[in-house]
Enzyme design. Structure first.
Site, PDB file in Angstrom:
ATOM      1  N   LEU A   6      -2.440  -1.962  -5.862  1.00 12.70           N
ATOM      2  CA  LEU A   6      -3.490  -2.964  -5.685  1.00 12.70           C
ATOM      3  C   LEU A   6      -3.660  -3.274  -4.206  1.00 12.70           C
ATOM      4  CD1 LEU A   6      -2.935  -5.490  -8.610  1.00 12.70           C
ATOM      5  CD2 LEU A   6      -4.013  -3.228  -8.586  1.00 12.70           C
ATOM      6  N   ALA A   7      -4.886  -3.094  -3.743  1.00  9.00           N
ATOM      7  CA  ALA A   7      -5.136  -3.271  -2.309  1.00  9.00           C
ATOM      8  C   ALA A   7      -6.540  -3.805  -2.070  1.00  9.00           C
ATOM      9  CB  ALA A   7      -4.955  -1.942  -1.580  1.00  9.00           C
ATOM     10  N   ARG A  13      -6.440 -14.105   6.176  1.00  4.76           N
ATOM     11  CA  ARG A  13      -5.485 -14.808   7.058  1.00  4.76           C
ATOM     12  C   ARG A  13      -4.934 -13.915   8.165  1.00  4.76           C
ATOM     13  NH1 ARG A  13      -1.380 -16.972   2.942  1.00  4.76           N
ATOM     14  NH2 ARG A  13      -0.150 -17.435   4.796  1.00  4.76           N
ATOM     15  N   ASP A 100       0.064  -4.543   0.142  1.00  8.18           N
ATOM     16  CA  ASP A 100       0.568  -5.433   1.187  1.00  8.18           C
ATOM     17  C   ASP A 100       2.037  -5.801   0.974  1.00  8.18           C
ATOM     18  OD1 ASP A 100       0.237  -7.028  -1.021  1.00  8.18           O
ATOM     19  OD2 ASP A 100      -1.087  -8.492  -0.070  1.00  8.18           O
ATOM     20  N   ASN A 373      14.132  24.847  43.094  1.00  8.40           N
ATOM     21  CA  ASN A 373      14.195  23.487  43.619  1.00  8.40           C
ATOM     22  C   ASN A 373      12.791  23.066  44.030  1.00  8.40           C
ATOM     23  OD1 ASN A 373      16.071  21.244  44.696  1.00  8.40           O
ATOM     24  ND2 ASN A 373      14.584  21.629  46.321  1.00  8.40           N
ATOM     25  N   SER A 401       9.513  19.919  50.757  1.00  9.07           N
ATOM     26  CA  SER A 401       8.877  18.656  50.369  1.00  9.07           C
ATOM     27  C   SER A 401       7.398  18.627  50.738  1.00  9.07           C
ATOM     28  CB  SER A 401       9.579  17.494  51.078  1.00  9.07           C
ATOM     29  OG  SER A 401      10.929  17.476  50.690  1.00  9.07           O
TER      30      SER A 401
HETATM   31  C1  UD1 Z   1       0.756 -12.585  -7.872  1.00  4.75           C
HETATM   32  C2  UD1 Z   1       1.318 -12.789  -9.268  1.00  4.75           C
HETATM   33  C3  UD1 Z   1       2.532 -13.729  -9.180  1.00  4.75           C
HETATM   34  C4  UD1 Z   1       3.567 -13.155  -8.243  1.00  4.75           C
HETATM   35  C5  UD1 Z   1       2.939 -12.890  -6.886  1.00  4.75           C
HETATM   36  C6  UD1 Z   1       3.915 -12.138  -6.022  1.00  4.75           C
HETATM   37  C7  UD1 Z   1      -0.613 -12.626 -10.731  1.00  4.75           C
HETATM   38  C8  UD1 Z   1      -1.587 -13.361 -11.549  1.00  4.75           C
HETATM   39  N1  UD1 Z   1       0.297 -13.346 -10.092  1.00  4.75           N
HETATM   40  O1  UD1 Z   1       0.295 -13.851  -7.431  1.00  4.75           O
HETATM   41  O2  UD1 Z   1       3.071 -13.885 -10.481  1.00  4.75           O
HETATM   42  O3  UD1 Z   1       4.638 -14.067  -8.121  1.00  4.75           O
HETATM   43  O4  UD1 Z   1       1.770 -12.065  -7.020  1.00  4.75           O
HETATM   44  O5  UD1 Z   1       3.388 -12.064  -4.718  1.00  4.75           O
HETATM   45  O6  UD1 Z   1      -0.635 -11.416 -10.691  1.00  4.75           O
HETATM   46  N2  UD1 Z   1      -5.381  -8.227  -5.756  1.00  4.75           N
HETATM   47  C9  UD1 Z   1      -6.410  -7.349  -5.981  1.00  4.75           C
HETATM   48  N3  UD1 Z   1      -7.512  -7.793  -6.690  1.00  4.75           N
HETATM   49  C10 UD1 Z   1      -7.601  -9.064  -7.136  1.00  4.75           C
HETATM   50  C11 UD1 Z   1      -6.537  -9.955  -6.890  1.00  4.75           C
HETATM   51  C12 UD1 Z   1      -5.438  -9.508  -6.183  1.00  4.75           C
HETATM   52  O7  UD1 Z   1      -6.369  -6.193  -5.580  1.00  4.75           O
HETATM   53  O8  UD1 Z   1      -8.614  -9.378  -7.759  1.00  4.75           O
HETATM   54  C13 UD1 Z   1      -4.209  -7.758  -5.003  1.00  4.75           C
HETATM   55  C14 UD1 Z   1      -4.102  -8.443  -3.655  1.00  4.75           C
HETATM   56  O9  UD1 Z   1      -4.666  -7.630  -2.640  1.00  4.75           O
HETATM   57  C15 UD1 Z   1      -2.602  -8.572  -3.465  1.00  4.75           C
HETATM   58  C16 UD1 Z   1      -2.040  -8.620  -4.875  1.00  4.75           C
HETATM   59  O10 UD1 Z   1      -3.050  -8.125  -5.710  1.00  4.75           O
HETATM   60  O11 UD1 Z   1      -2.081  -7.451  -2.812  1.00  4.75           O
HETATM   61  C17 UD1 Z   1      -1.565  -9.975  -5.292  1.00  4.75           C
HETATM   62  O12 UD1 Z   1      -2.652 -10.830  -5.283  1.00  4.75           O
HETATM   63  P1  UD1 Z   1      -2.499 -12.367  -4.966  1.00  4.75           P
HETATM   64  O13 UD1 Z   1      -3.796 -13.012  -5.138  1.00  4.75           O
HETATM   65  O14 UD1 Z   1      -1.795 -12.532  -3.674  1.00  4.75           O
HETATM   66  O15 UD1 Z   1      -1.542 -12.819  -6.150  1.00  4.75           O
HETATM   67  P2  UD1 Z   1      -0.659 -14.109  -6.172  1.00  4.75           P
HETATM   68  O16 UD1 Z   1      -1.501 -15.251  -6.453  1.00  4.75           O
HETATM   69  O17 UD1 Z   1       0.191 -14.166  -4.982  1.00  4.75           O
END
Ligand code: UD1
Ligand code: CA
Length: 452
Positions: A6-7, A13, A100, A373, A401
């Protein structure tokens, strides 16, 4: 096993034009680290879910084995995984990683995969000192996982749980598809939570198991430059510890930076503030003094690199002395026992055994034989403003030199060039060649005096 990464998160931030997963850690994009971990455990398909800045992310990883899925809009982690499903084969399991979360180790993923087997849902969890912000693992009285509750949806009792969800999991693909179809976004964030599959798995009678990483830092994510810097230090310290365990002497393991791979022989010593980039190999008994930058170089046994040297894309033989303040630009090959001293720049040149250029020289596009040299201030004039030409200096040559060698030019074996020579045509072997205005003394010359 297949992998989904997932990215799609924007990474606001980071306050950067560069998409978050392309931000470098140890000289490599965050996503590059995750892909490397994925490849280490899974030979099968890897699908990356991207969103914001997706084109740039794709271009950075032109590997045809990666399938790209776009998620727009971003409706949560469950919705994100759903975008990857069309790219996955129905059989087998899938590992979910995060673009990430770069420091996850292969050993941990192997353990998680083993725990999952082919039928279980396996979660990577951590007993966190401070669980704030994370999803909590909710277990029944028998200790069996029941479901995951997000921080924002948790009641006070659930908030007291310290076992947190890292987000990394392994699930059977066919089951996962069914669960994702059933999750709803009726929660405090209005998102489709991937974590909701846990409760559904329990309801379906699928066994949910958990394993833990060896280090909590493996599961840390990057949302800001502060966190990026923290992870960089953690990672560098881990790399330094591995070198120490391999027998390398590091004067200060907190002051070394490795951005690529560093391969060391026995009894290698590295002083403070050195940076290693790309692929660097240091042979046995090599010493790298403080403040050196080495990128894509191979250094032979017993060679000493003195402080403040900058070496790039070159090969250095055994028992050489390099620097202080030496610069080797791409394409150099030094034999054994070669000395390059202070403020000597060498580019695209070959220097054979026992030759020395100890002070203030530029050697570019040159082939230098052995036991040569090169005097202080020698310059190969390799460039006429349009084209580059080679200088050939045969064995046993002595160059006085402040000599300029205007290429293309050849200095024959055993020749001597007088100091201050501007060599514009070949110098014959064994002879003294010099170009120099004859010295005169004007004996009745008077210094001018100031007019009154
Ligand atoms: C998520 C978990 C949480 C866990 C935490 C660990 C869920 C609902 N919650 O929360 O239980 O403790 O990670 O860090 O999964 N992303 C997407 N598409 C989206 C949303 C997110 O690609 O629509 C990716 C983000 O880029 C990120 C990751 O998923 O890399 C986590 O997303 P984030 O929104 O940070 O999840 P948390 O709320 O931190
Ligand atoms: Ca997060």
């Amino acid at each position: 096993m297949q992998v989904v990464i997932l990215a799609a998160g924007q990474g606001k931030r980071m306050r950067s034009d560069l998409p978050k997963v392309l931000q470098p850690l140890a000289g490599k994009p965050l996503l590059g680290h995750v892909l490397a971990a994925a490849r280490a455990v899974a030979r099968a398909r890897i699908c990356v879910v991207h969103g914001h800045g997706g084109e740039r992310v794709r271009e950075a990883f032109p590997d045809p084995a990666i399938a790209w899925a776009k998620q727009e809009p971003q409706l949560g982690t469950g919705h994100a995984v759903q975008q990857a499903l069309p790219h996955l084969s129905e059989t087998g399991t899938v590992l979910v990683l995060y673009g990430d979360v770069p420091l996850i180790l292969e050993a941990t993923l192997v353990r998680l995969t083993a725990a999952a087997g082919s039928e279980r849902l396996a979660l990577l969890t951590v007993e966190a000192k401070d669980p704030t912000g994370y999803g909590r693992i909710i277990r029944d009285d028998a200790g069996r996982v029941q479901h995951i509750v997000e921080q924002k949806d948790a009641n006070p009792e659930q908030l007291r749980v310290h076992e947190i969800n890292t987000g990394i999991l392994v699930a059977p693909v066919a089951r996962l598809r069914g669960w994702l179809e059933r999750i709803r976004n009726h929660n405090s964030q209005g998102e489709y939570y991937l974590t909701d599959i846990v409760g559904l798995a329990v309801a379906d009678g699928v066994e949910v198991v958990t394993t833990q990483p060896d280090h909590e830092w493996e599961t840390l994510g990057v949302n800001s430059k502060v966190q990026l810097a923290e992870l960089e230090r953690i990672h560098q310290r881990d790399l330094a510890d591995q070198l120490l365990e391999d027998g390398v002497t590091l004067i200060d393991p907190a002051r070394i930076d490795i951005r690529g791979d560093l391969v060391c022989g026995r009894d290698v010593e590295i002083d403070v503030n050195c940076v290693f980039e790309g692929h660097v190999e240091l042979g046995d008994h090599v010493k790298v003094s403080s403040h050196c930058v080495l990128r894509d170089v191979v250094v032979g046994t017993g060679t000493v690199i003195n402080p403040f040297s900058h070496l790039e894309n070159s090969e250095i033989g055994k028992g050489c002395q390099i620097g202080p303040y030496a610069r080797m630009r791409p394409g150099c090959r030094l034999g054994n026992d070669v000395h390059l001293g202070n403020f000597v720049e060498v580019k695209n040149s070959v220097i054979a055994d026992h030759s020395k250029a100890n002070h203030l020289s530029y050697v570019g596009d040159a082939d230098i034989g052995s036991k040569v040299n090169v005097g202080a201030g020698t310059i190969t004039c390799n460039y006429d403003g349009a084209n580059k030409f080679r200088t050939v200096i045969e064995d046993d040559v002595f160059i006085g030199s402040d000599t300029q060698l205007v290429a293309p030019v050849r200095v024959g074996r055993g020749a001597t060039l007088g100091a201050g020579t501007t060599l514009t045509s070949d110098a014959p072997a064994g002879e003294l060649t010099l170009s120099r205005a004859r010295q005169v003394t004007i004996s009745d010359w008077k210094r001018p005096v100031k007019k009154k």
